[in-house]
Design a protein around this motif. Structure first.
Motif, PDB file in Angstrom:
ATOM      1  N   GLU A  27      -6.773 -26.138 -45.655  1.00 54.75           N
ATOM      2  CA  GLU A  27      -6.703 -27.377 -44.370  1.00 54.75           C
ATOM      3  C   GLU A  27      -5.087 -28.251 -45.690  1.00 54.75           C
ATOM      4  O   GLU A  27      -4.975 -28.092 -46.905  1.00 54.75           O
ATOM      5  CB  GLU A  27      -7.676 -28.555 -44.841  1.00 54.75           C
ATOM      6  CG  GLU A  27      -9.023 -28.335 -44.362  1.00 54.75           C
ATOM      7  CD  GLU A  27      -8.766 -28.668 -42.675  1.00 54.75           C
ATOM      8  OE1 GLU A  27      -8.079 -29.437 -42.354  1.00 54.75           O
ATOM      9  OE2 GLU A  27      -9.922 -28.383 -41.663  1.00 54.75           O
ATOM     10  N   THR A  29      -2.912 -31.344 -46.559  1.00 50.11           N
ATOM     11  CA  THR A  29      -3.150 -32.370 -47.820  1.00 50.11           C
ATOM     12  C   THR A  29      -2.310 -34.282 -46.838  1.00 50.11           C
ATOM     13  O   THR A  29      -2.765 -35.323 -47.371  1.00 50.11           O
ATOM     14  CB  THR A  29      -3.077 -32.742 -48.476  1.00 50.11           C
ATOM     15  OG1 THR A  29      -1.983 -31.941 -49.584  1.00 50.11           O
ATOM     16  CG2 THR A  29      -4.047 -31.457 -49.390  1.00 50.11           C
ATOM     17  N   GLY A  30      -1.741 -33.193 -46.466  1.00 54.04           N
ATOM     18  CA  GLY A  30      -1.086 -34.682 -46.016  1.00 54.04           C
ATOM     19  C   GLY A  30       0.067 -34.229 -44.530  1.00 54.04           C
ATOM     20  O   GLY A  30       0.032 -32.224 -43.717  1.00 54.04           O
ATOM     21  N   SER A  33       2.612 -30.981 -45.884  1.00 53.96           N
ATOM     22  CA  SER A  33       1.843 -29.585 -45.926  1.00 53.96           C
ATOM     23  C   SER A  33       1.317 -29.147 -44.424  1.00 53.96           C
ATOM     24  O   SER A  33       1.128 -28.541 -44.657  1.00 53.96           O
ATOM     25  CB  SER A  33       0.894 -29.856 -47.247  1.00 53.96           C
ATOM     26  OG  SER A  33      -0.427 -30.895 -46.523  1.00 53.96           O
TER      27      SER A  33
END
Length: 152
Positions: A27, A29-30, A33
């Motif tokens: 996943e 994170t921002g 990313s």
């Protein structure tokens, strides 16, 4: 032309199909990313890395290597090697379908392929040697690619 015919013509020029959304095992994170992690190539490589770690933690260590062919972000095909032996091969579309089903579906397919290969168990020493050999081969490949780029 009236508005209805213009709208119809415009819709015919913009025909597209939306792909189902992939479930991401790694996943983001921002925003930054997400740009790197939301592509299929990253997700299948991350799945192989995570599976290798899980197998090692379970006391069944195998060195896994995933080779992608085609575009790095959207591979046309992939091949999974366990301890240097080919144990699975598939298309990028198959991998995408796995991630559309569930985040860990592709990793499950890889896990079953490694199990079906019935590889001999490795000692910690052999596992570490194979991992080191993989790192050396990767570094050598990068060095060759860099020298080719300089010679152009």
């Amino acid at each position: 032309m009236d508005n209805v015919s213009v709208r119809d013509a415009r819709e015919f020029l913009n025909l597209s199909v939306e792909r189902p959304r992939m479930h991401l095992l790694d996943e983001p994170t921002g925003y930054i990313s997400a740009m790197g992690k939301s592509n299929l190539g990253h997700q299948i490589r991350y799945s192989a890395e995570r599976l290798e770690a899980e197998l090692s933690d379970d006391g069944k260590p195998h060195v896994l290597q995933l080779v992608c062919e085609g575009d790095e972000r959207e591979p046309q095909s992939w091949t999974l090697y366990a301890d240097g032996l080919k144990c699975a091969h598939g298309t990028g579309e198959f991998a995408r379908a796995c991630f559309c089903e569930a985040a860990d579906a592709f990793m499950g397919v890889c896990r079953e392929a490694v199990r079906a290969a019935a590889l001999p168990s490795r000692s910690k020493h052999d596992y570490d040697l194979l991992r080191t050999a993989r790192r050396i081969a990767a570094a050598e490949a990068e060095r060759r690619a860099a020298s080719k780029k300089q010679n152009r």
